[in-house]
Write a protein that holds these residues in place. Structure first.
Motif, short mmCIF file in Angstrom:
data_model
loop_
_atom_site.label_atom_id
_atom_site.label_comp_id
_atom_site.label_asym_id
_atom_site.label_seq_id
_atom_site.Cartn_x
_atom_site.Cartn_y
_atom_site.Cartn_z
N ALA A 1 63.84 16.94 -82.13
CA ALA A 1 65.00 16.46 -81.02
C ALA A 1 65.02 17.76 -80.21
N VAL A 2 65.27 17.42 -78.66
CA VAL A 2 65.53 18.32 -77.74
C VAL A 2 66.75 18.76 -77.53
N PRO A 3 67.63 19.69 -78.07
CA PRO A 3 68.94 20.07 -78.01
C PRO A 3 69.10 20.54 -76.62
N PRO A 4 70.38 20.76 -76.38
CA PRO A 4 70.96 21.51 -75.28
C PRO A 4 70.42 22.85 -75.20
N LEU A 5 69.47 23.38 -74.21
CA LEU A 5 68.91 24.79 -74.09
C LEU A 5 69.55 25.34 -73.00
N PRO A 6 69.58 26.71 -73.16
CA PRO A 6 70.11 27.52 -72.03
C PRO A 6 68.98 27.86 -71.25
N PRO A 7 69.19 28.28 -69.85
CA PRO A 7 67.94 28.69 -68.98
C PRO A 7 67.46 29.99 -69.42
#
Length: 520
Positions: free
Chosen positions: A503-509
């Motif tokens: 799953a794609v989690p919340p990622l930082p830039p």
């Protein structure tokens, strides 16, 4: 004789004009009469026995009005000067349905609007946040909402108001719902397994994914074309369309595209006393994907202002998926398909506006939702992003005065010189459209009228109850005998290809140490 002949020819030449002059005269007469004839013909076509104002030629039935206006009012009202200011007069009227100010504040959508878009969310917020969020998205073309509610959102007073809005379906977090979701195939798959049985943000992430799975079923039954997952502190910004319409934006997407990614912009508050973020915040920090690489990395330190990352929270946007067979969530930020790799595009102008930590009270509210210990080791078990971890520790250990000082230093943009510099660089930007739309809805009485009608028990809204069956029935209908074979087939395809998709989690830039080539 010669003299007589010569005299006769001269006389005759004076008595009859040459043929060229006659021809020129006829041409001039024709050119004069032709436009006059066309003008008379056009006048005859438009003549109706009396002179009408062009703005009153359409009946009230077809006229599009701003929310709060009475649709039954006669057309003569348009030509009458009103003593009170009207939002409709300010924004103007249009016969185009691409900017959907439909009839009145009920927003009764017609079935011919395509594509049909729905949004699903998991929320515990109150009416002060949910109502502007719903009606703003109705304005830009979203037709249906699937709200998985708990906490304040599930309270009798709030839920009664929300259930009175057409095409808004509430799914309460009951024991029956949890038992139904416990049977989901997701628990037997690996793509979300790394988030199982962890507290706080991880638990929310799993819950959102399970809710999204059920929302897909509901969207398919409601004949939706697109589905988005948004939080109630996020607004879609459909830049790139003349009509400021999400429906128009998605109608331009090629048929072969399965998923559309909206890069997120993050709110940059300029005061520490914000009460209504949607109406008070207009400055946003643009996403890395919408900036030149040199601009992003060249101004990285000034943009972060000592925070762990360029954004306070996530930087990998949100996405909309075309409703298809075998569609599934891939975490709260993306969608996937059991049978294929989705064709994905990322939009160059449109974005998700994320109003994060816009209020000072957001520090304590996040703290109160999580029971983790305020230590560096324990917060890693509870939160995925660095800033959330720091904010939780501060909110759990500091005094209110220390919290306010920390909030001003890390969240509030008080340096006007720096703000203007980053704005000229294109890193910060002003976006006023959501503020104007929501303020217009408020001034038109949209929210107050809805709350009053719900509280009085009057049936002022055309409720769509036929499609609002319980979530358990909808889910069971799609997980009966007919879909078992499809589920097994999907599993076999994944096993055969030996691909494990997480799953794609919340990622930082990207940070200043990254090369910027990774796709976030």
């Amino acid at each position: 004789m010669a003299g007589i002949y010569s005299s006769t020819r001269a006389t005759s030449s004076h008595s009859s004009p040459p043929s060229s002059q006659v021809f020129n005269s006829k041409i001039l007469l024709l050119l004069t009469l032709l436009p006059l004839s066309l003008a008379l013909f056009a006048f005859a076509l438009q003549w109706r026995g009396e002179i009408h104002d062009p703005t009153t030629r359409w009946s009230p039935k077809d006229r599009l009005e701003f929310p709060g206006m009475d649709a039954s009012t006669s057309s003569d009202r348009i030509t009458t000067k009103s003593s009170s200011s009207s939002c409709a007069e300010i924004l103007g009227q249009s016969r185009s349905v691409t900017f959907p100010y439909y009839r009145d504040w009920k927003f009764n959508y017609t079935s011919d609007l395509k594509p049909k878009i729905c949004i699903t969310t998991s929320t515990s917020a109150g009416l002060d946040q949910i109502l502007p969020w719903i009606f703003y998205h109705k304005v830009i073309g979203v037709s249906n909402f699937f709200l998985f509610v708990e906490g304040k959102a599930a309270s009798p007073g709030v839920s009664k108001v929300l259930e009175s809005i057409p095409d808004v379906k509430l799914i309460f977090r009951t024991r029956e719902l949890e038992e139904q979701q416990a049977k989901s195939r997701i628990w037997n798959e690996t793509w979300l397994s790394s988030f199982f049985y962890k507290p706080c943000n991880y638990e929310l992430f799993v819950k959102q994914s399970l809710n999204m799975e059920m929302a897909i079923v509901m969207a398919r039954e409601a004949d939706m074309d697109w589905i988005l997952h948004l939080d109630t502190d996020e607004l879609i910004y459909p830049a790139g369309t003349r009509e400021y319409s999400l429906r128009k934006l998605l109608s331009y997407v090629p048929k072969y595209v399965d998923m559309v990614v909206f890069p997120n912009y993050e709110s940059s508050v300029e005061r520490d006393d914000i009460k209504d973020p949607f109406s008070e915040v207009s400055m946003f920090k643009k996403n890395y994907d919408h900036l030149p690489k040199d601009t992003y990395f060249g101004n990285y330190k000034e943009s972060t202002r000592g925070n762990p990352n360029y954004f306070l929270t996530y930087g990998n946007g949100k996405s909309a998926a075309r409703i298809q067979h075998h569609l599934r969530p891939n975490g709260a930020h993306r969608w996937h398909n059991y049978m294929k790799t989705p064709n994905e595009i990322k939009l160059d102008e449109a974005a998700v506006l994320h109003y994060t930590y816009t209020k000072f009270s957001d520090l304590t509210s996040r703290r109160d939702r999580c029971g983790c210990k305020p230590t560096k080791d324990d917060v890693k078990r509870c939160f995925m992003l660095d800033f959330d971890r720091s904010a939780f520790i501060i909110a759990s250990t500091a005094t209110e005065e220390e919290m306010l000082s920390w909030y001003r230093e890390h969240v509030v943009w008080t340096d006007k010189t720096l703000n203007m510099k980053l704005m000229r660089k294109g890193i910060l930007t002003r976006i006023h459209a959501p503020m104007v739309i929501i303020q217009g809805l408020r001034e038109a009485g949209t929210f107050s009228s809805l709350i009053a009608s719900a509280q009085s028990g009057a049936d002022h809204l055309s409720l769509v109850t036929d499609n609002n069956n319980s979530s358990s029935k909808a889910y069971e209908g799609k997980n009966g005998d007919k879909t078992k074979e499809v589920d097994l087939t999907g599993r076999k395809v994944l096993e055969a290809s030996d691909i494990v998709l997480s799953a794609v989690p919340p990622l930082p830039p990207p940070t200043e140490f990254d090369d910027g080539d990774d796709d976030i």
